[in-house]
Write a protein that holds these residues in place. Structure first.
Motif, PDB file in Angstrom:
ATOM      1  N   HIS A  42       0.860  -1.174   0.000  1.00  0.00           N
ATOM      2  CA  HIS A  42       0.000   0.000   0.000  1.00  0.00           C
ATOM      3  C   HIS A  42       0.895   1.222   0.000  1.00  0.00           C
ATOM      4  O   HIS A  42       1.970   1.208   0.603  1.00  0.00           O
ATOM      5  CB  HIS A  42      -0.900   0.014   1.233  1.00  0.00           C
ATOM      6  CG  HIS A  42      -1.798  -1.171   1.317  1.00  0.00           C
ATOM      7  ND1 HIS A  42      -2.919  -1.311   0.531  1.00  0.00           N
ATOM      8  CD2 HIS A  42      -1.717  -2.316   2.039  1.00  0.00           C
ATOM      9  CE1 HIS A  42      -3.493  -2.477   0.777  1.00  0.00           C
ATOM     10  NE2 HIS A  42      -2.778  -3.108   1.699  1.00  0.00           N
ATOM     11  N   CYS A  43       0.438   2.263  -0.666  1.00  0.00           N
ATOM     12  CA  CYS A  43       1.236   3.481  -0.688  1.00  0.00           C
ATOM     13  C   CYS A  43       1.214   4.115   0.700  1.00  0.00           C
ATOM     14  O   CYS A  43       0.166   4.294   1.302  1.00  0.00           O
ATOM     15  CB  CYS A  43       0.695   4.467  -1.715  1.00  0.00           C
ATOM     16  SG  CYS A  43       1.744   5.923  -1.822  1.00  0.00           S
ATOM     17  N   LEU A  44       2.415   4.467   1.193  1.00  0.00           N
ATOM     18  CA  LEU A  44       2.512   5.067   2.524  1.00  0.00           C
ATOM     19  C   LEU A  44       2.796   6.565   2.456  1.00  0.00           C
ATOM     20  O   LEU A  44       3.090   7.193   3.462  1.00  0.00           O
ATOM     21  CB  LEU A  44       3.609   4.365   3.331  1.00  0.00           C
ATOM     22  CG  LEU A  44       3.370   2.865   3.563  1.00  0.00           C
ATOM     23  CD1 LEU A  44       4.562   2.229   4.270  1.00  0.00           C
ATOM     24  CD2 LEU A  44       2.096   2.628   4.359  1.00  0.00           C
ATOM     25  N   SER A  45       2.715   7.123   1.230  1.00  0.00           N
ATOM     26  CA  SER A  45       2.927   8.566   1.111  1.00  0.00           C
ATOM     27  C   SER A  45       1.763   9.308   1.747  1.00  0.00           C
ATOM     28  O   SER A  45       0.685   8.768   1.929  1.00  0.00           O
ATOM     29  CB  SER A  45       3.029   8.963  -0.371  1.00  0.00           C
ATOM     30  OG  SER A  45       4.145   8.371  -0.951  1.00  0.00           O
ATOM     31  N   GLU A  46       2.016  10.564   2.068  1.00  0.00           N
ATOM     32  CA  GLU A  46       0.971  11.435   2.626  1.00  0.00           C
ATOM     33  C   GLU A  46       0.714  12.577   1.678  1.00  0.00           C
ATOM     34  O   GLU A  46       1.567  13.448   1.545  1.00  0.00           O
ATOM     35  CB  GLU A  46       1.386  11.966   3.992  1.00  0.00           C
ATOM     36  CG  GLU A  46       1.056  11.068   5.158  1.00  0.00           C
ATOM     37  CD  GLU A  46      -0.421  10.717   5.295  1.00  0.00           C
ATOM     38  OE1 GLU A  46      -1.271  11.582   4.931  1.00  0.00           O
ATOM     39  OE2 GLU A  46      -0.727   9.610   5.728  1.00  0.00           O
ATOM     40  N   PRO A  47      -0.413  12.664   1.009  1.00  0.00           N
ATOM     41  CA  PRO A  47      -1.462  11.637   0.982  1.00  0.00           C
ATOM     42  C   PRO A  47      -1.086  10.538  -0.010  1.00  0.00           C
ATOM     43  O   PRO A  47      -0.311  10.804  -0.930  1.00  0.00           O
ATOM     44  CB  PRO A  47      -2.673  12.427   0.477  1.00  0.00           C
ATOM     45  CG  PRO A  47      -2.078  13.474  -0.419  1.00  0.00           C
ATOM     46  CD  PRO A  47      -0.754  13.831   0.175  1.00  0.00           C
ATOM     47  N   PRO A  48      -1.610   9.339   0.153  1.00  0.00           N
ATOM     48  CA  PRO A  48      -1.306   8.280  -0.810  1.00  0.00           C
ATOM     49  C   PRO A  48      -1.939   8.579  -2.165  1.00  0.00           C
ATOM     50  O   PRO A  48      -2.953   9.256  -2.246  1.00  0.00           O
ATOM     51  CB  PRO A  48      -1.936   7.035  -0.166  1.00  0.00           C
ATOM     52  CG  PRO A  48      -2.950   7.547   0.796  1.00  0.00           C
ATOM     53  CD  PRO A  48      -2.487   8.900   1.234  1.00  0.00           C
ATOM     54  N   HIS A  49      -1.296   8.105  -3.225  1.00  0.00           N
ATOM     55  CA  HIS A  49      -1.856   8.300  -4.570  1.00  0.00           C
ATOM     56  C   HIS A  49      -2.930   7.259  -4.842  1.00  0.00           C
ATOM     57  O   HIS A  49      -3.050   6.259  -4.134  1.00  0.00           O
ATOM     58  CB  HIS A  49      -0.745   8.211  -5.615  1.00  0.00           C
ATOM     59  CG  HIS A  49       0.142   7.015  -5.446  1.00  0.00           C
ATOM     60  ND1 HIS A  49      -0.264   5.739  -5.719  1.00  0.00           N
ATOM     61  CD2 HIS A  49       1.421   6.904  -4.988  1.00  0.00           C
ATOM     62  CE1 HIS A  49       0.727   4.899  -5.454  1.00  0.00           C
ATOM     63  NE2 HIS A  49       1.762   5.581  -4.997  1.00  0.00           N
ATOM     64  N   ASP A  50      -3.689   7.503  -5.891  1.00  0.00           N
ATOM     65  CA  ASP A  50      -4.670   6.516  -6.331  1.00  0.00           C
ATOM     66  C   ASP A  50      -3.942   5.361  -7.005  1.00  0.00           C
ATOM     67  O   ASP A  50      -2.788   5.475  -7.410  1.00  0.00           O
ATOM     68  CB  ASP A  50      -5.646   7.151  -7.336  1.00  0.00           C
ATOM     69  CG  ASP A  50      -6.513   8.203  -6.641  1.00  0.00           C
ATOM     70  OD1 ASP A  50      -6.770   8.057  -5.435  1.00  0.00           O
ATOM     71  OD2 ASP A  50      -6.920   9.156  -7.323  1.00  0.00           O
ATOM     72  N   GLY A  51      -4.626   4.271  -7.132  1.00  0.00           N
ATOM     73  CA  GLY A  51      -4.088   3.143  -7.870  1.00  0.00           C
ATOM     74  C   GLY A  51      -3.159   2.312  -7.021  1.00  0.00           C
ATOM     75  O   GLY A  51      -2.890   2.633  -5.861  1.00  0.00           O
ATOM     76  N   PRO A  52      -2.686   1.222  -7.614  1.00  0.00           N
ATOM     77  CA  PRO A  52      -1.890   0.271  -6.837  1.00  0.00           C
ATOM     78  C   PRO A  52      -0.499   0.801  -6.524  1.00  0.00           C
ATOM     79  O   PRO A  52      -0.019   1.740  -7.141  1.00  0.00           O
ATOM     80  CB  PRO A  52      -1.811  -0.945  -7.758  1.00  0.00           C
ATOM     81  CG  PRO A  52      -1.966  -0.394  -9.137  1.00  0.00           C
ATOM     82  CD  PRO A  52      -2.886   0.787  -9.007  1.00  0.00           C
ATOM     83  N   ALA A  53       0.133   0.219  -5.517  1.00  0.00           N
ATOM     84  CA  ALA A  53       1.550   0.422  -5.238  1.00  0.00           C
ATOM     85  C   ALA A  53       2.280  -0.784  -5.813  1.00  0.00           C
ATOM     86  O   ALA A  53       1.772  -1.894  -5.690  1.00  0.00           O
ATOM     87  CB  ALA A  53       1.758   0.506  -3.729  1.00  0.00           C
ATOM     88  N   PRO A  54       3.453  -0.630  -6.438  1.00  0.00           N
ATOM     89  CA  PRO A  54       4.238   0.598  -6.586  1.00  0.00           C
ATOM     90  C   PRO A  54       3.729   1.480  -7.728  1.00  0.00           C
ATOM     91  O   PRO A  54       2.978   1.027  -8.574  1.00  0.00           O
ATOM     92  CB  PRO A  54       5.616   0.055  -6.935  1.00  0.00           C
ATOM     93  CG  PRO A  54       5.332  -1.160  -7.753  1.00  0.00           C
ATOM     94  CD  PRO A  54       4.120  -1.766  -7.091  1.00  0.00           C
ATOM     95  N   GLN A  55       4.191   2.729  -7.711  1.00  0.00           N
ATOM     96  CA  GLN A  55       3.936   3.600  -8.837  1.00  0.00           C
ATOM     97  C   GLN A  55       5.202   4.373  -9.144  1.00  0.00           C
ATOM     98  O   GLN A  55       5.975   4.706  -8.242  1.00  0.00           O
ATOM     99  CB  GLN A  55       2.790   4.546  -8.515  1.00  0.00           C
ATOM    100  CG  GLN A  55       1.723   4.497  -9.614  1.00  0.00           C
ATOM    101  CD  GLN A  55       0.425   5.097  -9.139  1.00  0.00           C
ATOM    102  OE1 GLN A  55       0.320   6.297  -8.972  1.00  0.00           O
ATOM    103  NE2 GLN A  55      -0.567   4.249  -8.925  1.00  0.00           N
TER     104      GLN A  55
END
Ligand SMILES: [Zn+2]
Length: 185
Positions: A42-55
């Motif tokens: 799962h994307c752990l960025s703040e805020p996470p992006h849409d779509g699957p991880a990785p990107q």
């Protein structure tokens, strides 16, 4: 992104290290326990992006190398264990490794020693329902579940003398790998 590149149709095999806590496997860089079955990024960025991880352009995804880590990297420690994963879904290829969306452990490497660490690895393998094999057999054990990423699909190594962690820097290539392990979900 290489439009003409062939997509892989089976799960790909990668290699990781975990930290052993008793008989539990934990990621080295995050507080993330690996258990039996499928592990999804799962994307752990703040805020996470849409779509699957990785990107592309993000650092999310499950990290894995194309080859097992040097045996000396884990043999001398009391708690590092190497293993093979099968990976699929969104897969981003870097020079030495990849970031993937879905993964499951398919084999663990036994340490040389016969002490507590060996018992821990054996217990972890039992919990995960995967084999614990001598380190020299880790690649073969992995290949029973998928294919190694062909060298021709890997981006060029821009830092040839460094065993860089997968992730940045670019170039990276993004592929979709078909769900080769559907029957195991
Ligand atoms: Zn992300």
């Amino acid at each position: 992104m290489q439009d003409a590149a062939p997509d892989l149709i089976h799960a790909v095999i990668g290699f990781r290290q975990w930290r052993l806590r008793g008989s539990e496997l934990w990621s080295l860089r995050s507080d993330d326990r690996w258990q039996r079955g499928v592990h999804t990024a799962h994307c752990l960025s703040e805020p996470p992006h849409d779509g699957p991880a990785p990107q592309n352009g993000c650092t999310c995804g499950i990290y894995a190398w194309y080859a097992p880590p040097p045996r000396t990297a884990s043999a001398a420690t009391s708690d590092l264990v190497a293993g093979a994963i099968a990976a699929w879904g969104q897969v981003e290829l870097h020079a030495h490794g990849m970031r993937v969306e879905h993964a499951m452990v398919v084999a663990l490497a036994l340490p040389f020693s016969w002490g507590a660490k060996r018992h821990g690895v054996e217990a972890a393998a039992r919990d995960l329902e995967v084999p614990a094999v001598p380190a020299r057999r880790l690649i073969a054990a992995g290949r029973e579940h998928g294919e190694l990423v062909p060298r021709a699909m890997r981006p060029p190594d821009l830092t040839p003398n460094k065993r860089a962690a997968p992730g940045e820097p670019d170039p990276a290539r993004l592929y979709a790998v078909a769900d080769g392990l559907r029957q195991r979900r």
